[in-house]
Enzyme design. Structure first.
Site, PDB file in Angstrom:
ATOM      1  CG  ASN A 122       0.712  -6.729  -8.277  1.00 40.71           C
ATOM      2  OD1 ASN A 122       0.434  -7.866  -8.661  1.00 40.71           O
ATOM      3  ND2 ASN A 122       1.427  -6.497  -7.197  1.00 40.71           N
ATOM      4  CB  ILE A 165       9.797  -4.072  -8.868  1.00 43.82           C
ATOM      5  CG1 ILE A 165       8.434  -4.750  -8.670  1.00 43.82           C
ATOM      6  CG2 ILE A 165      10.790  -4.969  -9.604  1.00 43.82           C
ATOM      7  CD1 ILE A 165       7.744  -5.187  -9.910  1.00 43.82           C
ATOM      8  N   GLY A 211      -2.195   3.156  -6.758  1.00 48.83           N
ATOM      9  CA  GLY A 211      -2.268   4.533  -6.293  1.00 48.83           C
ATOM     10  C   GLY A 211      -0.915   5.095  -5.910  1.00 48.83           C
ATOM     11  CD  GLU A 244      -4.209   3.004  -3.341  1.00 50.91           C
ATOM     12  OE1 GLU A 244      -4.283   4.043  -4.008  1.00 50.91           O
ATOM     13  OE2 GLU A 244      -3.677   1.968  -3.762  1.00 50.91           O
ATOM     14  CG  ASN A 268       3.734  -9.972   3.253  1.00 51.69           C
ATOM     15  OD1 ASN A 268       2.606  -9.986   3.715  1.00 51.69           O
ATOM     16  ND2 ASN A 268       4.198 -10.928   2.467  1.00 51.69           N
ATOM     17  CB  VAL A 269       7.478  -4.221   2.848  1.00 51.20           C
ATOM     18  CG1 VAL A 269       8.286  -3.052   3.376  1.00 51.20           C
ATOM     19  CG2 VAL A 269       8.406  -5.341   2.405  1.00 51.20           C
ATOM     20  CE  LYS A 276      11.229 -13.838  -8.247  1.00 49.59           C
ATOM     21  NZ  LYS A 276       9.966 -14.419  -7.778  1.00 49.59           N
ATOM     22  N   GLY A 312       1.077   1.476   1.208  1.00 45.51           N
ATOM     23  CA  GLY A 312       0.774   0.603   0.070  1.00 45.51           C
ATOM     24  C   GLY A 312       0.358  -0.785   0.532  1.00 45.51           C
TER      25      GLY A 312
END
Ligand code: 0RQ
Length: 488
Positions: A369, A349, A373, A279, A257-258, A393, A254
């Site tokens: 967002n 999330i 995909g 993708e 950053n991770v 957070k 995906g």
């Protein structure tokens, strides 16, 4: 013609199919000119909004500019622009969050309405009228085929050497006439290198010379690096168990950053001869290709930081031999993803203790967002990982919760959940077995006792297949909205 003249050819209320996938290959001049025109019309008291369909996210010049002037009625299928996001979440515009593999076929089925205009960025127009694509294919083939009128932005920024990197498949048909997609390895080529375009539909050509968005990634932090370590250990374990070959199976990663950290981790891993079927190809996968760890990669777009782009352009012949760019209906196609046995790795999330995944909504109601995909790959892949830091957070929000505040991927599509705390392998487990392992392996120590307490009490009454206390299941989110933290 000028971008202003071209923008004048787009009517209020039109459905407009634009190029663009994860900050690559989006039109750069016409959306800005259109935003100015819309702003002037609004100032004169005339309503003017259009609906924008793309491949995936674009950039401030497109989504940001048009959202800023309240020029978007409906946006689909994915966005990541801060202005666009704010307008969606204030209710000022509509957003249809769709699986990326569904978009082209839903447009062909007529589910989305009529497509008036396609605005497509290209690298070149060949003498025979075919178009050399850019760094992103996305839904361009479909928009060019379906739209009544076509506007082209020819961007001189990319070298002609990108020609030959693409594989545009023209074998899709509508049910009941569909045939199997004969793609059995990530780098197979089954289509044409250029896009077809009926010259009679072209109403404008605008010339530009501007770079793509070129997002810079943060160097992997300790949390991302830990997540990557857990995944790589697990992949090694699967190889040792004989469930994965030594060169693994095609990798999908995906955005963010991770995801980039996982790919960076693979660089140091013992695996060789890797392949990618993803993708969007970002810096991490480019590095794997460059070092020879990965032998080939398929994607729908290439989205790089400025430094990675410089390397890509300097070594374009090397990369063109190893990268295939496809329409997103093929890069994300369930049939192909399942046949190839893709190993899917996507960020989320939040996850709940039973393995349901929220990829899109903050506190149940605010869009981040979109699903992108992630569902195409998670549902159909050989293995599906969902990853997140255990807290968000600054530690006040647990990313492992009793019940997800929105569900994008159900417990049935989730196999492995990973945080920096650890990895939960959920394959073959019942909901109650899953809950205990997710709490033990993935929850942050600050929230683990609270989750255990919830799970223990849920097992004291009510249905015991997926135990819940309904009056309490979403209380963590409710508390966070009221106090700013999920902590009691
Ligand atoms: O917000 O920057 O304001 O603090 O969400 O979170 O940890 O930076 O992670 O950039 O990898 O994004 C799921 C959004 C993760 C992304 C998501 C807040 C957090 C931060 C981002 P701040 P991180 P990432 C292929 C696959 C769906 C599409 C997809 C995504 C911001 O990966 O959009 O998978 N995925 N596509 O603070 C409240 C929580 C939170 C939270 C994180 N539990 N509650 N806020 N955040 N967890 C690509 C395509 O489809 C094109």
């Amino acid at each position: 013609m000028s971008a202003e003249q071209a923008a004048a050819l787009i009517d209020p209320g039109a459905n407009v199919g634009m190029s663009g996938f994860t900050g690559a290959g989006y039109p750069k001049a016409i959306p800005a000119a259109l935003a100015q025109r819309i702003s002037a019309e609004h100032a004169a008291g005339n309503p003017f909004r259009i609906s924008i369909w793309t491949g995936a996210s674009t950039a401030p010049e497109l989504d940001g500019a048009l959202a800023q002037v309240d020029g978007i009625e409906m946006r689909l299928p994915f966005q990541s622009d801060p202005v666009c996001r704010a307008k969606i979440n204030s209710g000022a515009m509509h957003f249809a969050d769709m699986h990326l593999s569904h978009v082209a076929q839903h447009a062909w089925f007529g589910f989305l309405g009529k497509l008036s205009v396609a605005v497509i960025e290209v690298t070149a127009i060949n003498a025979d009228g075919t178009l050399v694509p850019t760094m992103a294919v996305g839904n361009n083939k479909t928009w060019l085929d379906l739209a009544d009128k076509v506007i082209l932005e020819v961007n001189y920024r990319l070298p002609m050497a990108v020609d030959g990197m693409h594989d545009i498949y023209y074998g899709t048909a509508l049910p009941p006439h569909r045939k199997p997609i004969m793609l059995s390895a990530p780098n197979d080529r089954i289509g044409e290198t250029t896009l077809r375009c009926d010259p009679d539909k072209v109403i404008a050509i605008v010339e530009t010379d501007s770079p793509d968005r070129n997002t810079t990634f943060a160097a992997p932090d300790a949390v991302s690096a830990r997540i990557a370590e857990h995944i790589i250990d697990f992949l090694g374990h699967e190889v040792r168990k004989g469930r994965l070959p030594n060169d693994l199976l095609p990798l999908q990663s995906g955005v963010g950053n991770v995801a980039n950290a996982v790919l960076a981790g693979l660089q140091q891993s013992p695996f060789e001869n890797l392949t990618g079927y993803t993708e969007v190809l970002q810096d991490g996968m480019l590095d794997l290709l460059r070092s020879g760890k990965m032998r080939s990669a398929s994607a729908s777009a290439i989205s790089l930081s400025s430094s990675a782009l410089a390397d890509f352009l300097d070594n374009i012949d090397f990369y063109r031999d190893r990268i295939v760019l496809r329409p997103q209906e093929i890069s994300n196609h369930p049939e192909v993803v399942r046949r190839l046995g893709v190993v899917a790795m996507n960020s989320m999330i939040e996850a709940d203790i039973y393995g349901n995944i929220n990829s899109t909504h903050v506190m149940g109601s605010s869009m981040m967002n979109g699903i992108g995909g992630s569902g195409d790959f998670a549902r159909n892949g050989f293995l599906s990982f969902f990853v997140t830091p255990s807290v968000a957070k600054g530690g006040g929000i647990s990313c492992i919760v009793p019940m997800c505040s929105h569900v994008d991927h159900t417990e049935h599509d989730t196999q492995v959940i990973v945080t920096e705390q650890g990895l939960a392998d959920l394959r073959g487990l019942s909901p109650r077995q899953r809950a205990q392992i997710v709490i033990d392996q993935c929850a942050h120590p600050d929230f683990r006792p609270m989750l255990q307490d919830y799970f223990d009490r849920a097992q004291q009454s009510g249905g015991q297949h997926t135990p819940h206390i309904l009056s309490e299941a979403l209380s963590w989110h409710d508390r966070c909205l009221k106090t700013g933290t999920m902590k009691v």
